[in-house]
Enzyme design. Sequence first.
Site, mmCIF file in Angstrom:
data_model
loop_
_atom_site.group_PDB
_atom_site.id
_atom_site.type_symbol
_atom_site.label_atom_id
_atom_site.label_comp_id
_atom_site.label_asym_id
_atom_site.label_seq_id
_atom_site.Cartn_x
_atom_site.Cartn_y
_atom_site.Cartn_z
ATOM 1 N N CYS A 178 54.768 46.931 42.291
ATOM 2 C CA CYS A 178 54.759 45.545 41.830
ATOM 3 C C CYS A 178 53.342 44.942 41.923
ATOM 4 O O CYS A 178 52.414 45.467 41.330
ATOM 5 C CB CYS A 178 55.781 44.728 42.600
ATOM 6 N N LYS B 290 59.368 34.787 33.870
ATOM 7 C CA LYS B 290 59.477 35.838 34.885
ATOM 8 C C LYS B 290 60.210 37.052 34.319
ATOM 9 O O LYS B 290 61.268 36.912 33.693
ATOM 10 C CB LYS B 290 60.219 35.304 36.112
ATOM 11 N N SER C 201 60.838 42.273 39.065
ATOM 12 C CA SER C 201 60.896 40.876 39.507
ATOM 13 C C SER C 201 59.466 40.388 39.693
ATOM 14 O O SER C 201 58.915 40.437 40.785
ATOM 15 C CB SER C 201 61.692 40.760 40.816
ATOM 16 N N HIS D 6 60.563 47.844 41.383
ATOM 17 C CA HIS D 6 61.084 48.061 42.736
ATOM 18 C C HIS D 6 62.250 49.050 42.728
ATOM 19 O O HIS D 6 63.418 48.652 42.817
ATOM 20 C CB HIS D 6 61.555 46.737 43.346
ATOM 21 N N GLU E 208 63.241 50.762 45.083
ATOM 22 C CA GLU E 208 63.894 50.755 46.402
ATOM 23 C C GLU E 208 64.974 49.690 46.540
ATOM 24 O O GLU E 208 65.772 49.722 47.495
ATOM 25 C CB GLU E 208 62.843 50.557 47.505
ATOM 26 N N ARG F 225 68.927 32.468 45.586
ATOM 27 C CA ARG F 225 67.929 31.744 46.387
ATOM 28 C C ARG F 225 67.164 30.750 45.527
ATOM 29 O O ARG F 225 66.987 29.584 45.895
ATOM 30 C CB ARG F 225 66.968 32.753 47.007
#
Length: 246
Positions: free
Chosen positions: A99, A120, A145, A188, A190, A202
């Site tokens: 990232c 985004k 992200s 990502h 993971e 969030r």
Amino acid sequence: MPTKLTTELQFLKRFDDLSQDVALTFLYPATHRFKGTPVTELRDHYFNFHQVYDHHFDGLIITGAPVEQLPFDQVDYWREFCQIISWANHHVRETLTECWAAQASLFVDFTVPKRLLKQKLFGIFTANLSPVQDSAGGLIKMPQSRHSASVLDRHHLPGDLRILADSKEAGPMILRSPRFHHTYITGHPEYDSDTLAKEYYRDQKKRRKIAAPQHYFINEAAGQVNYDWQTAAHTIYQNWLNTIAN
């Protein structure tokens, strides 16, 4: 990484599934101001760069961080980051960045700039996998992200940089430089199945402008997601470990 313990557990789980036994040493940037973690706690449980400077490692992983909207030189640990990338060239067999760290290291290694995105990049995206990365080629999926992207010309890449996984929607997702023994991952692999959902909820709670992650929810109202990047994550990290072993 915004959630240290969660990210550490994710990497531990991904590497626990691989064929090689791996021991992980966690490092923190000493020049960064941590808001929610006392420095004494960091010193008790993590190493800093100066403590490992004279050591040699098989691999180095640098995770993402929620600073991609800042210019590189405005990140408080930018100088230390650059030192670590330079140090890795002589003390680490293979480096993997993800990232923001991938964007930052592409800038350090090849002076590749980054640009802010109008919206985004958020969701699960599909990429064509090069036979160089996997003998069967094919497709992989990966969570993304981020608010920025490296500015790359696919037809005129700098130095020996090569694209190993490319997405029509998300752009290059895996790149590699044999010269620097460096793999750059823009997303990502993971992430757990619910990581993007937690980020989405969030931001909604904080009343931030956020669209639902693309290609992710099966049923958003019920919170059901399609966890279909697990196999790809295994392939990506296993191939990276195989590169170290070869």
